[in-house]
Design a protein around this motif. Structure first.
Motif, PDB file in Angstrom:
ATOM      1  N   ILE A   7       0.852  -1.200   0.000  1.00 15.60           N
ATOM      2  CA  ILE A   7       0.000   0.000   0.000  1.00 15.60           C
ATOM      3  C   ILE A   7       0.885   1.246   0.000  1.00 15.60           C
ATOM      4  CG2 ILE A   7      -1.641   1.314   1.360  1.00 15.60           C
ATOM      5  CD1 ILE A   7      -2.919  -1.268   2.178  1.00 15.60           C
ATOM      6  N   VAL A   8       1.966   1.206   0.754  1.00 16.41           N
ATOM      7  CA  VAL A   8       2.879   2.338   0.840  1.00 16.41           C
ATOM      8  C   VAL A   8       3.529   2.550  -0.519  1.00 16.41           C
ATOM      9  CG1 VAL A   8       5.034   3.150   1.897  1.00 16.41           C
ATOM     10  CG2 VAL A   8       3.264   2.116   3.282  1.00 16.41           C
ATOM     11  N   LYS A   9       3.961   1.452  -1.200  1.00  8.75           N
ATOM     12  CA  LYS A   9       4.585   1.601  -2.501  1.00  8.75           C
ATOM     13  C   LYS A   9       3.589   2.144  -3.536  1.00  8.75           C
ATOM     14  CE  LYS A   9       8.253  -1.780  -2.377  1.00  8.75           C
ATOM     15  NZ  LYS A   9       8.811  -2.956  -2.953  1.00  8.75           N
ATOM     16  N   VAL A  10       2.383   1.618  -3.532  1.00 11.24           N
ATOM     17  CA  VAL A  10       1.355   2.063  -4.482  1.00 11.24           C
ATOM     18  C   VAL A  10       1.018   3.524  -4.181  1.00 11.24           C
ATOM     19  CG1 VAL A  10      -1.070   1.767  -5.160  1.00 11.24           C
ATOM     20  CG2 VAL A  10       0.406  -0.204  -4.883  1.00 11.24           C
ATOM     21  N   SER A  11       0.896   3.844  -2.934  1.00  5.89           N
ATOM     22  CA  SER A  11       0.580   5.208  -2.522  1.00  5.89           C
ATOM     23  C   SER A  11       1.692   6.157  -2.927  1.00  5.89           C
ATOM     24  CB  SER A  11       0.370   5.209  -1.007  1.00  5.89           C
ATOM     25  OG  SER A  11       0.204   6.493  -0.535  1.00  5.89           O
ATOM     26  N   ALA A  12       2.952   5.776  -2.750  1.00  7.86           N
ATOM     27  CA  ALA A  12       4.085   6.618  -3.136  1.00  7.86           C
ATOM     28  C   ALA A  12       4.115   6.789  -4.641  1.00  7.86           C
ATOM     29  CB  ALA A  12       5.381   6.003  -2.639  1.00  7.86           C
ATOM     30  N   THR A  13       3.876   5.714  -5.366  1.00  8.06           N
ATOM     31  CA  THR A  13       3.855   5.793  -6.817  1.00  8.06           C
ATOM     32  C   THR A  13       2.714   6.705  -7.275  1.00  8.06           C
ATOM     33  OG1 THR A  13       4.722   3.538  -6.908  1.00  8.06           O
ATOM     34  CG2 THR A  13       3.792   4.428  -8.930  1.00  8.06           C
ATOM     35  N   ALA A  14       1.574   6.609  -6.651  1.00  5.95           N
ATOM     36  CA  ALA A  14       0.425   7.451  -7.005  1.00  5.95           C
ATOM     37  C   ALA A  14       0.752   8.913  -6.747  1.00  5.95           C
ATOM     38  CB  ALA A  14      -0.814   7.035  -6.232  1.00  5.95           C
ATOM     39  N   LEU A  16       3.724  10.239  -6.712  1.00  6.41           N
ATOM     40  CA  LEU A  16       4.694  10.658  -7.723  1.00  6.41           C
ATOM     41  C   LEU A  16       4.007  10.955  -9.054  1.00  6.41           C
ATOM     42  CD1 LEU A  16       7.745   8.286  -7.111  1.00  6.41           C
ATOM     43  CD2 LEU A  16       7.660  10.746  -6.824  1.00  6.41           C
ATOM     44  N   CYS A  17       3.032  10.138  -9.420  1.00  3.58           N
ATOM     45  CA  CYS A  17       2.287  10.373 -10.668  1.00  3.58           C
ATOM     46  C   CYS A  17       1.476  11.664 -10.567  1.00  3.58           C
ATOM     47  CB  CYS A  17       1.355   9.183 -10.951  1.00  3.58           C
ATOM     48  SG  CYS A  17       2.249   7.733 -11.513  1.00  3.58           S
ATOM     49  N   ILE A  18       0.870  11.883  -9.417  1.00  8.07           N
ATOM     50  CA  ILE A  18       0.061  13.108  -9.239  1.00  8.07           C
ATOM     51  C   ILE A  18       0.958  14.337  -9.301  1.00  8.07           C
ATOM     52  CG2 ILE A  18      -1.301  14.399  -7.563  1.00  8.07           C
ATOM     53  CD1 ILE A  18      -2.554  11.724  -6.709  1.00  8.07           C
ATOM     54  N   VAL A  19       2.088  14.298  -8.591  1.00  9.00           N
ATOM     55  CA  VAL A  19       3.013  15.435  -8.591  1.00  9.00           C
ATOM     56  C   VAL A  19       3.571  15.641  -9.997  1.00  9.00           C
ATOM     57  CG1 VAL A  19       5.254  16.238  -7.735  1.00  9.00           C
ATOM     58  CG2 VAL A  19       3.596  15.266  -6.153  1.00  9.00           C
ATOM     59  N   GLY A  20       3.931  14.582 -10.709  1.00  2.51           N
ATOM     60  CA  GLY A  20       4.422  14.688 -12.085  1.00  2.51           C
ATOM     61  C   GLY A  20       3.362  15.289 -12.999  1.00  2.51           C
ATOM     62  N   GLY A  21       2.107  14.876 -12.831  1.00  2.73           N
ATOM     63  CA  GLY A  21       1.002  15.415 -13.638  1.00  2.73           C
ATOM     64  C   GLY A  21       0.784  16.891 -13.352  1.00  2.73           C
TER      65      GLY A  21
END
Length: 194
Positions: A7-14, A16-21
């Motif tokens: 959950i932590v990895k998925v949350s961190a990836t999400a 990162l995607c949100i910040v990148g977007g």
């Protein structure tokens, strides 16, 4: 791997995607803002150029109008001066005609007196002839006076017609159409499409 670490990895990836977007959206908006500012500057420059062109055209039209008004004033003044300067000559001619009329009347009166003297010395026929001659002389003198008055009226009328013609010509010159400068066509620059 535990479900919590997943959950932590998925949350961190999400995240990162949100910040990148968000960074990508901010970059696109910055580019759009830069293009919009450039387009606004171009529109303002084009509007200023159009205003300057209209100001120059208005100034040129004002100069042309002022020139035509000056010519109009000069033409009217010349026509008025010509009319005024010709008035004494017309008056002299009329006075000469009136003097001639007076001389003819005096001459007619003198002849009438001599006709009456002849009539008194002669018979009734001479009296009738004298009366008839007197009437003819008087009519002649009065006719010359009428001709003098008519000549003076005609000369004054001719001078007035010439004056009015000059005024009309000057007015026509003043109100003749002026070539208008063609207005600058304002065409705003096209905005780039994203």
């Amino acid at each position: 791997m535990s479900p919590l670490s997943l959950i932590v990895k998925v949350s961190a990836t999400a995240w990162l995607c949100i910040v990148g977007g968000l960074i990508a959206i901010a970059s696109v908006q910055t580019l759009r803002l830069s293009n919009a500012e450039r387009d606004i500057a171009q529109l303002e420059a084009a509007a200023a150029k159009g205003t300057a062109a209209r100001s120059v055209a208005y100034a040129a039209d004002s100069d042309r109008t002022a020139g035509k008004e000056a010519v109009h004033h000069t033409s009217i003044q010349k026509a008025s001066d010509d009319f005024t300067q010709a008035a004494p000559a017309r008056a002299v001619d009329f006075s000469a005609d009136l003097a001639r009329t007076r001389r003819l009347l005096d001459s007619a009166n003198d002849r009438a007196a001599s006709y009456r003297a002849q009539a008194e010395s002669g018979a009734a026929a001479c009296s009738h002839l004298a009366d008839r001659s007197t009437a003819l002389d008087r009519q002649l003198a009065e006719g010359v006076g009428v001709v003098a008055e008519l000549r003076a009226a005609l000369e004054r009328r001719d001078a007035e017609v010439a004056l009015q013609g000059a005024v009309i010509d000057a007015d026509r010159a003043l109100f003749s159409p002026v070539e208008q400068p063609k207005p600058a066509i304002f065409e705003p620059p096209r905005a780039p499409q994203l």
